[in-house]
Write a protein that holds these residues in place. Structure first.
Motif, PDB file in Angstrom:
ATOM      1  N   VAL A  53       6.232  -7.513 -10.597  1.00  0.00           N
ATOM      2  CA  VAL A  53       5.828  -8.802 -10.028  1.00  0.00           C
ATOM      3  C   VAL A  53       5.815  -9.901 -11.097  1.00  0.00           C
ATOM      4  N   ARG A  54       5.064  -9.683 -12.165  1.00  0.00           N
ATOM      5  CA  ARG A  54       4.952 -10.709 -13.215  1.00  0.00           C
ATOM      6  C   ARG A  54       6.302 -10.980 -13.871  1.00  0.00           C
ATOM      7  N   ALA A  55       7.050  -9.934 -14.171  1.00  0.00           N
ATOM      8  CA  ALA A  55       8.333 -10.117 -14.854  1.00  0.00           C
ATOM      9  C   ALA A  55       9.341 -10.908 -14.014  1.00  0.00           C
ATOM     10  N   PRO A  56       9.543 -10.570 -12.744  1.00  0.00           N
ATOM     11  CA  PRO A  56      10.450 -11.390 -11.930  1.00  0.00           C
ATOM     12  C   PRO A  56       9.993 -12.844 -11.830  1.00  0.00           C
ATOM     13  N   PHE A  57       8.692 -13.056 -11.621  1.00  0.00           N
ATOM     14  CA  PHE A  57       8.161 -14.417 -11.550  1.00  0.00           C
ATOM     15  C   PHE A  57       8.481 -15.197 -12.813  1.00  0.00           C
ATOM     16  N   ARG A  58       8.282 -14.592 -13.974  1.00  0.00           N
ATOM     17  CA  ARG A  58       8.472 -15.297 -15.234  1.00  0.00           C
ATOM     18  C   ARG A  58       9.952 -15.577 -15.521  1.00  0.00           C
ATOM     19  N   LEU A  59      10.834 -14.662 -15.104  1.00  0.00           N
ATOM     20  CA  LEU A  59      12.264 -14.897 -15.303  1.00  0.00           C
ATOM     21  C   LEU A  59      12.757 -16.015 -14.392  1.00  0.00           C
ATOM     22  N   ILE A  60      12.304 -16.009 -13.156  1.00  0.00           N
ATOM     23  CA  ILE A  60      12.685 -17.079 -12.231  1.00  0.00           C
ATOM     24  C   ILE A  60      12.189 -18.426 -12.752  1.00  0.00           C
ATOM     25  N   ARG A  61      10.954 -18.450 -13.206  1.00  0.00           N
ATOM     26  CA  ARG A  61      10.380 -19.697 -13.736  1.00  0.00           C
ATOM     27  C   ARG A  61      11.168 -20.207 -14.948  1.00  0.00           C
ATOM     28  N   ASP A  85      17.113  -0.779 -23.141  1.00  0.00           N
ATOM     29  CA  ASP A  85      17.923  -0.254 -24.244  1.00  0.00           C
ATOM     30  C   ASP A  85      19.220  -1.050 -24.311  1.00  0.00           C
ATOM     31  N   GLU A  86      19.390  -1.866 -25.335  1.00  0.00           N
ATOM     32  CA  GLU A  86      20.581  -2.714 -25.425  1.00  0.00           C
ATOM     33  C   GLU A  86      21.865  -1.893 -25.523  1.00  0.00           C
ATOM     34  N   LYS A  87      21.775  -0.680 -26.068  1.00  0.00           N
ATOM     35  CA  LYS A  87      22.962   0.170 -26.152  1.00  0.00           C
ATOM     36  C   LYS A  87      23.469   0.533 -24.762  1.00  0.00           C
ATOM     37  N   LYS A  88      22.544   0.785 -23.830  1.00  0.00           N
ATOM     38  CA  LYS A  88      22.942   1.089 -22.457  1.00  0.00           C
ATOM     39  C   LYS A  88      23.552  -0.141 -21.795  1.00  0.00           C
ATOM     40  N   GLY A  91      19.421  -6.947 -24.663  1.00  0.00           N
ATOM     41  CA  GLY A  91      18.411  -5.912 -24.605  1.00  0.00           C
ATOM     42  C   GLY A  91      17.017  -6.496 -24.634  1.00  0.00           C
ATOM     43  N   GLY A  92      16.067  -5.738 -24.091  1.00  0.00           N
ATOM     44  CA  GLY A  92      14.685  -6.200 -24.145  1.00  0.00           C
ATOM     45  C   GLY A  92      13.849  -5.724 -22.978  1.00  0.00           C
ATOM     46  N   ASP A  93      12.555  -5.708 -23.186  1.00  0.00           N
ATOM     47  CA  ASP A  93      11.577  -5.330 -22.174  1.00  0.00           C
ATOM     48  C   ASP A  93      11.330  -6.522 -21.263  1.00  0.00           C
ATOM     49  N   VAL A  94      11.614  -6.376 -19.969  1.00  0.00           N
ATOM     50  CA  VAL A  94      11.437  -7.498 -19.042  1.00  0.00           C
ATOM     51  C   VAL A  94       9.987  -7.975 -18.994  1.00  0.00           C
ATOM     52  N   GLY A  95       9.061  -7.100 -19.392  1.00  0.00           N
ATOM     53  CA  GLY A  95       7.654  -7.474 -19.374  1.00  0.00           C
ATOM     54  C   GLY A  95       7.194  -8.194 -20.624  1.00  0.00           C
ATOM     55  N   ALA A  96       8.034  -8.257 -21.642  1.00  0.00           N
ATOM     56  CA  ALA A  96       7.658  -8.913 -22.900  1.00  0.00           C
ATOM     57  C   ALA A  96       7.578 -10.427 -22.709  1.00  0.00           C
ATOM     58  N   ASP A  97       6.651 -11.051 -23.426  1.00  0.00           N
ATOM     59  CA  ASP A  97       6.437 -12.486 -23.267  1.00  0.00           C
ATOM     60  C   ASP A  97       7.674 -13.310 -23.580  1.00  0.00           C
ATOM     61  N   ASP A  98       8.477 -12.854 -24.541  1.00  0.00           N
ATOM     62  CA  ASP A  98       9.634 -13.650 -24.955  1.00  0.00           C
ATOM     63  C   ASP A  98      10.913 -13.315 -24.195  1.00  0.00           C
ATOM     64  N   PHE A  99      10.861 -12.320 -23.313  1.00  0.00           N
ATOM     65  CA  PHE A  99      12.095 -11.867 -22.659  1.00  0.00           C
ATOM     66  C   PHE A  99      12.744 -12.930 -21.774  1.00  0.00           C
ATOM     67  N   PRO A 100      12.007 -13.589 -20.866  1.00  0.00           N
ATOM     68  CA  PRO A 100      12.679 -14.540 -19.963  1.00  0.00           C
ATOM     69  C   PRO A 100      13.488 -15.601 -20.689  1.00  0.00           C
ATOM     70  N   GLN A 101      12.887 -16.229 -21.680  1.00  0.00           N
ATOM     71  CA  GLN A 101      13.610 -17.284 -22.400  1.00  0.00           C
ATOM     72  C   GLN A 101      14.781 -16.718 -23.178  1.00  0.00           C
ATOM     73  N   LYS A 102      14.612 -15.509 -23.687  1.00  0.00           N
ATOM     74  CA  LYS A 102      15.678 -14.859 -24.445  1.00  0.00           C
ATOM     75  C   LYS A 102      16.922 -14.662 -23.588  1.00  0.00           C
ATOM     76  N   VAL A 103      16.763 -14.138 -22.386  1.00  0.00           N
ATOM     77  CA  VAL A 103      17.925 -13.856 -21.543  1.00  0.00           C
ATOM     78  C   VAL A 103      18.493 -15.137 -20.937  1.00  0.00           C
ATOM     79  N   VAL A 104      17.636 -16.090 -20.595  1.00  0.00           N
ATOM     80  CA  VAL A 104      18.112 -17.376 -20.072  1.00  0.00           C
ATOM     81  C   VAL A 104      18.906 -18.120 -21.139  1.00  0.00           C
TER      82      VAL A 104
END
Length: 290
Positions: A136-144, A60-63, A82-95
């Protein structure tokens, strides 16, 4: 050897004068919920207090923005994503948000998560799969996704990856086959990052929490829940104690931790105080499980 020690000593001295993370940039996922303060929120506030520029992320981006506003009110620097860490586009979005605003990334704290408890023989596939995806998948994808901004050699730049695990991942837990498996996997992921990225000066560590007073450990009877893929998932522990004087005989310190105490463990691993600590799992459990 003497030169290396001198560099570390100088870095520590400078950091103490301006904050342990002065001028560094940290991405922290997972903040808070309702009136319960989360570990992520406490970590974001603590990192900012120590001089870090914080990229605050929550479903929740408001939080997330509420936490950013707290940081800015105290004189710190932060942005909300804001965003779902499990979403495909999240890692690149936050990076992209971090590098566009601050030009670099020093630390990643993979803290976002939740529980979906069932006894093993009644655990449906979706309850298994979503926990592996988020923990597991979400941390891996953000690190990558952050690799191009962290895997480079630079003189004594402090950089680290911190993945959040749990005492359940170290010892297993009744009703948490999915969660315990995911949190055990995080340890293996962390050790691999430590070995692959150590040559670039990037440290990778895990912090395994015991009983911390957050939304995941309040009484399940209070009816707290989270919506995942359109399905309501109950949160909390059946019969959990909501008493500041409650006794916890299975924990040597005889109490649960506050989110601030949990966040202090994360800060230690990110800070120059842990400059020669990598591939380690720090147990912040009050002695539970020893």
């Amino acid at each position: 050897m003497a030169d290396r020690l001198s560099q570390v000593s100088g870095h520590l001295t400078n950091s103490y004068g301006r904050g342990l993370l002065a001028g560094e940039v940290a991405i922290i996922t997972g903040m808070c919920w309702r009136s319960w303060s989360g570990i992520g929120r406490s970590a974001a506030l603590l990192f900012a207090k120590e001089g870090a520029k914080v990229v605050v992320s929550d479903l929740d981006e408001k939080k997330a923005q509420i936490v950013v506003d707290e940081i800015k009110a105290a004189g710190g620097d932060a942005i909300a994503v804001g965003g779902d860490v499990g979403a495909d586009d999240f890692p690149q979005k936050v990076v992209d948000a971090a590098t566009k605003k601050y030009g670099k990334i020093n630390h990643i704290v993979n803290n976002a998560g939740f529980t979906f408890d069932r006894m093993l023989h009644t655990t449906p596939d979706d309850a298994w799969d979503v926990i592996q995806k988020i923990h597991v998948r979400a941390p891996f994808r953000l690190i990558r996704a952050a690799a191009p901004h962290m895997r480079f050699k630079v003189r004594r730049e402090n950089r680290s990856v911190i993945n959040v695990s749990s005492i359940s991942g170290l010892h297993g837990n009744v009703g948490q086959a999915n969660y315990a498996t995911a949190k055990a996997a995080v340890v293996g992921l962390t050790k691999t990052v430590a070995k692959e990225w150590g040559g670039f000066g990037v440290r990778a560590n895990t912090v395994a929490f015991g009983f911390v007073k957050t939304r995941l450990t309040q009484a399940k009877e209070e009816g707290a829940s989270i919506e995942i893929n359109g399905k309501k998932v109950a949160l909390g522990i059946p019969g959990a104690k909501d008493d500041p004087n409650a006794q916890y005989p299975h924990i040597p310190l005889n109490r649960g931790a506050s989110p601030d105490e949990a966040a202090a463990g994360i800060l230690f691993l990110a800070s120059p105080l842990a400059s020669f600590v990598t591939g380690h799992t720090l147990e912040v459990t009050g002695g539970q499980g020893i």
